[in-house]
Write a protein that holds these residues in place. Structure first.
Motif, short mmCIF file in Angstrom:
data_model
loop_
_atom_site.label_atom_id
_atom_site.label_comp_id
_atom_site.label_asym_id
_atom_site.label_seq_id
_atom_site.Cartn_x
_atom_site.Cartn_y
_atom_site.Cartn_z
N ASP A 142 0.80 -1.23 0.00
CA ASP A 142 0.00 0.00 0.00
C ASP A 142 0.83 1.28 0.00
OD1 ASP A 142 0.77 -0.82 2.53
OD2 ASP A 142 -1.12 -0.38 3.49
N VAL A 143 2.17 1.17 0.03
CA VAL A 143 3.06 2.33 -0.07
C VAL A 143 3.93 2.17 -1.31
CG1 VAL A 143 4.93 3.62 1.04
CG2 VAL A 143 3.10 2.64 2.45
N ALA A 144 3.82 3.12 -2.21
CA ALA A 144 4.62 3.11 -3.43
C ALA A 144 6.09 3.35 -3.10
CB ALA A 144 4.12 4.18 -4.39
N PRO A 145 7.00 2.75 -3.85
CA PRO A 145 8.42 2.97 -3.60
C PRO A 145 8.82 4.45 -3.62
CG PRO A 145 8.15 1.07 -5.01
CD PRO A 145 6.78 1.71 -4.86
N ALA A 146 8.22 5.26 -4.47
CA ALA A 146 8.56 6.69 -4.51
C ALA A 146 8.15 7.39 -3.22
CB ALA A 146 7.88 7.36 -5.71
N VAL A 147 7.03 6.99 -2.64
CA VAL A 147 6.58 7.56 -1.36
C VAL A 147 7.54 7.11 -0.26
CG1 VAL A 147 4.71 7.56 0.34
CG2 VAL A 147 4.19 7.75 -2.11
N ALA A 148 7.96 5.85 -0.30
CA ALA A 148 8.90 5.33 0.69
C ALA A 148 10.25 6.02 0.58
CB ALA A 148 9.05 3.82 0.52
N PHE A 149 10.68 6.34 -0.65
CA PHE A 149 11.92 7.09 -0.88
C PHE A 149 11.86 8.40 -0.11
CE2 PHE A 149 14.39 10.26 -3.15
CZ PHE A 149 15.56 9.61 -3.55
N ASP A 150 10.77 9.14 -0.27
CA ASP A 150 10.62 10.43 0.43
C ASP A 150 10.55 10.23 1.94
OD1 ASP A 150 10.62 11.75 -2.01
OD2 ASP A 150 8.43 11.90 -2.11
N ALA A 151 9.85 9.19 2.39
CA ALA A 151 9.74 8.90 3.82
C ALA A 151 11.10 8.57 4.41
CB ALA A 151 8.75 7.76 4.06
N ALA A 152 11.92 7.83 3.67
CA ALA A 152 13.27 7.50 4.13
C ALA A 152 14.12 8.76 4.26
CB ALA A 152 13.92 6.49 3.19
N GLY A 153 13.96 9.68 3.33
CA GLY A 153 14.69 10.95 3.41
C GLY A 153 14.30 11.74 4.65
N LEU A 154 13.01 11.78 4.95
CA LEU A 154 12.54 12.46 6.16
C LEU A 154 13.07 11.78 7.41
CD1 LEU A 154 10.82 14.51 7.70
CD2 LEU A 154 8.84 13.03 7.29
N ALA A 155 13.04 10.46 7.45
CA ALA A 155 13.55 9.73 8.61
C ALA A 155 15.04 10.00 8.81
CB ALA A 155 13.27 8.24 8.46
N ALA A 156 15.81 10.04 7.73
CA ALA A 156 17.24 10.32 7.84
C ALA A 156 17.49 11.74 8.35
CB ALA A 156 17.92 10.10 6.50
#
Length: 136
Positions: free
Chosen positions: A38-52
């Motif tokens: 339910d989470v697209a890889p592009a959305v996860a990419f952005d989420a990973a950037g925020l987490a970092a």
């Protein structure tokens, strides 16, 4: 802010370590779910950037806000909560690397691991741990 009974980051000697940090703004997750489901890889990419970026912020806060003490990023682990069969973990972790480039460009890039897991706290799709060398 920690979501439980722990510290967001600690400094000991020349090292600083963050806790596992998720993609939160104002204490709230920006996205939940499984990457490749339910989470697209592009959305996860952005989420990973925020987490970092949040992991860098936690370390800087542990340095009493003195970003100048951040000498070198050493190691980053990116956990990705993913659907069965999802294997593009490195592409998601590249979002965390991009987040570090923006948050601490002078500290360089760390070595990195990307690990697929079944679930993460509060349903987060990604979680980042960061280790850095710091100045006294």
């Amino acid at each position: 802010m920690p979501q439980g009974d722990y510290r967001a980051a600690v400094v000991d000697g020349g090292l600083a370590l963050s806790a596992g940090v998720t993609p939160r703004v104002g204490g709230r997750l920006t996205v939940t779910g499984l990457v490749g489901g339910d989470v697209a890889p592009a959305v996860a990419f952005d989420a990973a950037g925020l987490a970092a970026r949040n992991a860098v912020a936690a370390i800087v806060a542990a340095l009493d806000g003195n970003v100048g003490r951040l000498r070198r990023l050493l190691r980053m682990t990116v956990y990705v909560a993913c659907a069965d069969g999802f294997t593009d973990l490195s592409a998601v972790a590249d979002g965390a690397t991009a987040g570090l480039r923006g948050a601490a460009p002078a500290a360089g890039l760390p070595v990195r691991s990307a690990i697929g897991v079944r679930s993460l706290p509060s349903g987060a799709p990604v979680e980042v741990e960061l280790t850095a060398a710091v100045r006294p």
